[in-house]
Design a protein around this motif. Structure first.
Motif, mmCIF file in Angstrom:
data_model
loop_
_atom_site.group_PDB
_atom_site.id
_atom_site.type_symbol
_atom_site.label_atom_id
_atom_site.label_comp_id
_atom_site.label_asym_id
_atom_site.label_seq_id
_atom_site.Cartn_x
_atom_site.Cartn_y
_atom_site.Cartn_z
ATOM 1 N N THR A 88 0.848 -1.192 0.000
ATOM 2 C CA THR A 88 0.000 0.000 0.000
ATOM 3 C C THR A 88 0.882 1.241 0.000
ATOM 4 O O THR A 88 1.864 1.323 0.730
ATOM 5 N N ARG A 148 1.634 -2.409 5.148
ATOM 6 C CA ARG A 148 0.469 -3.181 4.701
ATOM 7 C C ARG A 148 0.765 -3.747 3.324
ATOM 8 O O ARG A 148 1.235 -3.024 2.442
ATOM 9 N N GLU A 154 -1.275 -6.244 7.855
ATOM 10 C CA GLU A 154 -0.867 -4.888 8.243
ATOM 11 C C GLU A 154 -0.182 -4.880 9.604
ATOM 12 O O GLU A 154 -0.555 -5.635 10.511
#
Length: 221
Positions: A88, A148, A154
């Protein structure tokens, strides 16, 4: 507290922000701030935030910059140098003042917070804020990130020590449930080191070690 926070927020919005941004529509900016509060502890989608607030993407970014520069929020950046290229890339939004965060979320008492859906996000914001304060008190630049991957695994906080990264999981529960360590176990498997340094901050009172993880009470931050 409610009266004080109301006055503080009003002063910030109606005086300071007007001077900094020349905001003509204070109602829209107020809605924007409350929408940010609702996203505390979440990965930031600026386009979605802008659409919900009824402003342009550029305006949303400019307003976020002012909130960050005035120490109302922090954007925790993602860490890229670990295990996977499909990570991410958006920052995670946190409010630095949990009292103000609760005010904006219309949480009026500690008892209400205990059962509120945002309890975990408020607790995580508190932990991030305390860690940032610790860096500031030592006169050091903060080395806090989050991690993440594309599969949704995460780590709430990643402390980068240069030669290694220490994952920190945050749980608001007052007792340590078995699954509280799941994310840390996953991180250790990726790292190929079942004894890699790791920490869990939780809402209980005692600090101890479990499975080689430093379990720390929020009271001991």
């Amino acid at each position: 507290p409610t009266v004080w926070l109301s006055d503080y927020y009003r002063t910030y919005v109606e005086r300071d922000v007007r001077e900094l941004l020349n905001v003509g529509d204070l109602e829209t900016f107020g809605r924007f701030v409350r929408l940010c509060a609702g996203r505390s502890g979440q990965i930031l989608n600026v386009s979605g935030l802008a659409a919900d607030a009824g402003v342009s993407h550029t305006t949303a970014r400019r307003w976020l910059s002012v909130l960050e520069a005035s120490f109302l929020v922090v954007l925790l950046r993602p860490h890229f140098r670990s295990f996977s290229k499909r990570l991410t890339k958006s920052p995670k939004l946190h409010f630095l003042d949990t009292g103000l965060l609760c005010y904006l979320l219309r949480i009026g008492s500690p008892a209400e917070l205990l059962t509120h859906s945002a309890r975990g996000a408020v607790f995580e914001a508190f932990v991030v804020s305390e860690l940032l304060k610790a860096y500031a008190h030592r006169g050091e630049d903060p080395a806090l990130w989050y991690w993440r991957d594309a599969a949704g695994h995460e780590m709430d906080i990643l402390v980068d020590l240069g030669d290694r990264q220490v994952p920190v999981e945050v749980k608001s529960g007052a007792t340590v449930a078995g699954d509280f360590l799941d994310a840390l176990r996953y991180w250790r498997r990726l790292a190929g080191d079942g004894a890699a340094p790791a920490a869990l901050v939780y809402g209980g009172d005692a600090s101890f070690m479990r499975e080689g993880v430093a379990v720390r009470s929020w009271r001991h931050l």
